[in-house]
Motif scaffolding. Structure first.
Motif, mmCIF file in Angstrom:
data_model
loop_
_atom_site.group_PDB
_atom_site.id
_atom_site.type_symbol
_atom_site.label_atom_id
_atom_site.label_comp_id
_atom_site.label_asym_id
_atom_site.label_seq_id
_atom_site.Cartn_x
_atom_site.Cartn_y
_atom_site.Cartn_z
ATOM 1 N N ILE A 32 7.412 -2.249 7.526
ATOM 2 C CA ILE A 32 6.122 -2.269 6.837
ATOM 3 C C ILE A 32 5.924 -0.965 6.072
ATOM 4 O O ILE A 32 5.520 -0.970 4.907
ATOM 5 C CB ILE A 32 4.969 -2.507 7.836
ATOM 6 N N CYS A 33 6.231 0.160 6.712
ATOM 7 C CA CYS A 33 6.096 1.467 6.055
ATOM 8 C C CYS A 33 7.034 1.597 4.857
ATOM 9 O O CYS A 33 6.661 2.179 3.833
ATOM 10 C CB CYS A 33 6.334 2.594 7.051
ATOM 11 N N ASP A 34 8.220 1.052 4.982
ATOM 12 C CA ASP A 34 9.173 1.093 3.868
ATOM 13 C C ASP A 34 8.667 0.269 2.683
ATOM 14 O O ASP A 34 8.831 0.664 1.533
ATOM 15 C CB ASP A 34 10.545 0.577 4.299
ATOM 16 N N CYS A 35 8.036 -0.866 2.976
ATOM 17 C CA CYS A 35 7.536 -1.751 1.917
ATOM 18 C C CYS A 35 6.194 -1.278 1.343
ATOM 19 O O CYS A 35 5.877 -1.582 0.197
ATOM 20 C CB CYS A 35 7.384 -3.176 2.447
ATOM 21 N N ALA A 36 5.411 -0.583 2.179
ATOM 22 C CA ALA A 36 4.097 -0.100 1.755
ATOM 23 C C ALA A 36 3.960 1.372 2.167
ATOM 24 O O ALA A 36 3.232 1.689 3.105
ATOM 25 C CB ALA A 36 2.998 -0.952 2.378
ATOM 26 N N PRO A 37 4.657 2.265 1.471
ATOM 27 C CA PRO A 37 4.707 3.665 1.899
ATOM 28 C C PRO A 37 3.377 4.415 1.832
ATOM 29 O O PRO A 37 3.261 5.506 2.371
ATOM 30 C CB PRO A 37 5.738 4.291 0.968
ATOM 31 N N LYS A 38 2.368 3.833 1.222
ATOM 32 C CA LYS A 38 1.056 4.497 1.151
ATOM 33 C C LYS A 38 0.054 3.872 2.123
ATOM 34 O O LYS A 38 -1.149 4.091 2.005
ATOM 35 C CB LYS A 38 0.521 4.456 -0.270
ATOM 36 N N ASN A 39 0.551 3.133 3.102
ATOM 37 C CA ASN A 39 -0.300 2.483 4.089
ATOM 38 C C ASN A 39 -0.466 3.405 5.309
ATOM 39 O O ASN A 39 0.369 3.410 6.213
ATOM 40 C CB ASN A 39 0.312 1.132 4.486
ATOM 41 N N ALA A 40 -1.547 4.167 5.312
ATOM 42 C CA ALA A 40 -1.780 5.141 6.386
ATOM 43 C C ALA A 40 -1.852 4.502 7.773
ATOM 44 O O ALA A 40 -1.280 5.047 8.721
ATOM 45 C CB ALA A 40 -3.045 5.950 6.092
ATOM 46 N N PRO A 41 -2.541 3.357 7.946
ATOM 47 C CA PRO A 41 -2.577 2.757 9.288
ATOM 48 C C PRO A 41 -1.191 2.357 9.808
ATOM 49 O O PRO A 41 -0.921 2.488 11.006
ATOM 50 C CB PRO A 41 -3.478 1.533 9.124
ATOM 51 N N ALA A 42 -0.321 1.891 8.937
ATOM 52 C CA ALA A 42 1.026 1.521 9.368
ATOM 53 C C ALA A 42 1.787 2.758 9.837
ATOM 54 O O ALA A 42 2.487 2.720 10.856
ATOM 55 C CB ALA A 42 1.783 0.820 8.241
ATOM 56 N N SER A 76 -5.284 8.876 13.764
ATOM 57 C CA SER A 76 -4.199 9.537 13.034
ATOM 58 C C SER A 76 -4.118 11.011 13.416
ATOM 59 O O SER A 76 -3.027 11.561 13.605
ATOM 60 C CB SER A 76 -4.415 9.410 11.525
ATOM 61 N N ARG A 77 -5.279 11.648 13.547
ATOM 62 C CA ARG A 77 -5.319 13.059 13.957
ATOM 63 C C ARG A 77 -4.831 13.225 15.403
ATOM 64 O O ARG A 77 -4.110 14.163 15.724
ATOM 65 C CB ARG A 77 -6.732 13.616 13.836
#
Length: 140
Positions: A32-42, A76-77
Motif C-alpha cells: 500500500i505504501c509503495d502504491c500510495a507513498p503519500k498516505n500517512a496513515p498507511a 503517528s507521533r
C-alpha cells in the motif's frame, strides 16, 4: 487514495483486528505504501507493524515518513517516539509532547491512542518502551 487501495487498507486493518500476525501484514501494508507513498496513515500502520515485529530501524523510517507527511495524528507521533526509543535515538520528548497536546483536546482521540497502546501491550507484553510512552501520556 484510489478505491482499491482504500479497500486494501481497510482489509489490512480488519485482518489486524482479527489477530493476524504483524509479520504477515507487513508485506500488505508495504505494498500500500509503495502504491500510495503519500498516505500517512498507511505509513503509520507499517511503522506499528514493524515495531511489533521487532524491526525498529524499519519502524523508524516508516514513522518518520508518516509524521513528515502529516504530523497531526498523535498515533503517528507515538509510533515515532517508540521507534526512536527502540533505536536508542534522542529527541523523543518533542513527539511525546505533541501527542500529549493533541490527545488533551479530544477525548475520542485520547481513547483511540489508549486503546492502541493497550492492544500493543497485549500483543507484546514485555514492550518496555511502550509502557514508558503510556506512562508519559496517561499518568500526568
Amino acid at each position: 487514495m484510489t478505491d482499491s487501495l482504500e479497500t486494501a487498507f481497510e482489509e489490512g486493518l480488519e485482518r489486524y483486528k482479527q489477530g493476524e500476525s504483524p509479520a504477515t501484514l507487513i508485506p500488505h501494508f508495504k505494498q500500500i505504501c509503495d502504491c500510495a507513498p503519500k498516505n500517512a496513515p498507511a505509513w503509520a500502520c507499517l511503522a506499528w507493524l514493524y515495531l511489533l515485529d521487532e524491526k525498529p530501524a524499519l519502524a523508524l523510517k516508516a514513522a518518520q515518513k508518516s509524521v513528515k507527511l502529516d504530523g497531526r495524528p498523535p498515533q503517528s507521533r507515538v509510533n515515532l517516539a517508540l521507534a526512536m526509543l527502540d533505536n536508542g535515538s534522542t529527541g523523543v520528548r518533542v513527539h511525546i509532547e505533541a501527542a500529549q497536546q493533541i490527545i488533551s483536546l479530544d477525548k475520542n482521540i485520547r481513547d483511540d491512542v489508549a486503546d492502541n497502546i493497550e492492544d500493543g501491550l497485549t500483543r507484546k507484553p514485555d514492550w518496555k518502551s511502550l509502557q514508558r510512552v503510556k506512562d508519559w501520556l496517561f499518568s500526568a
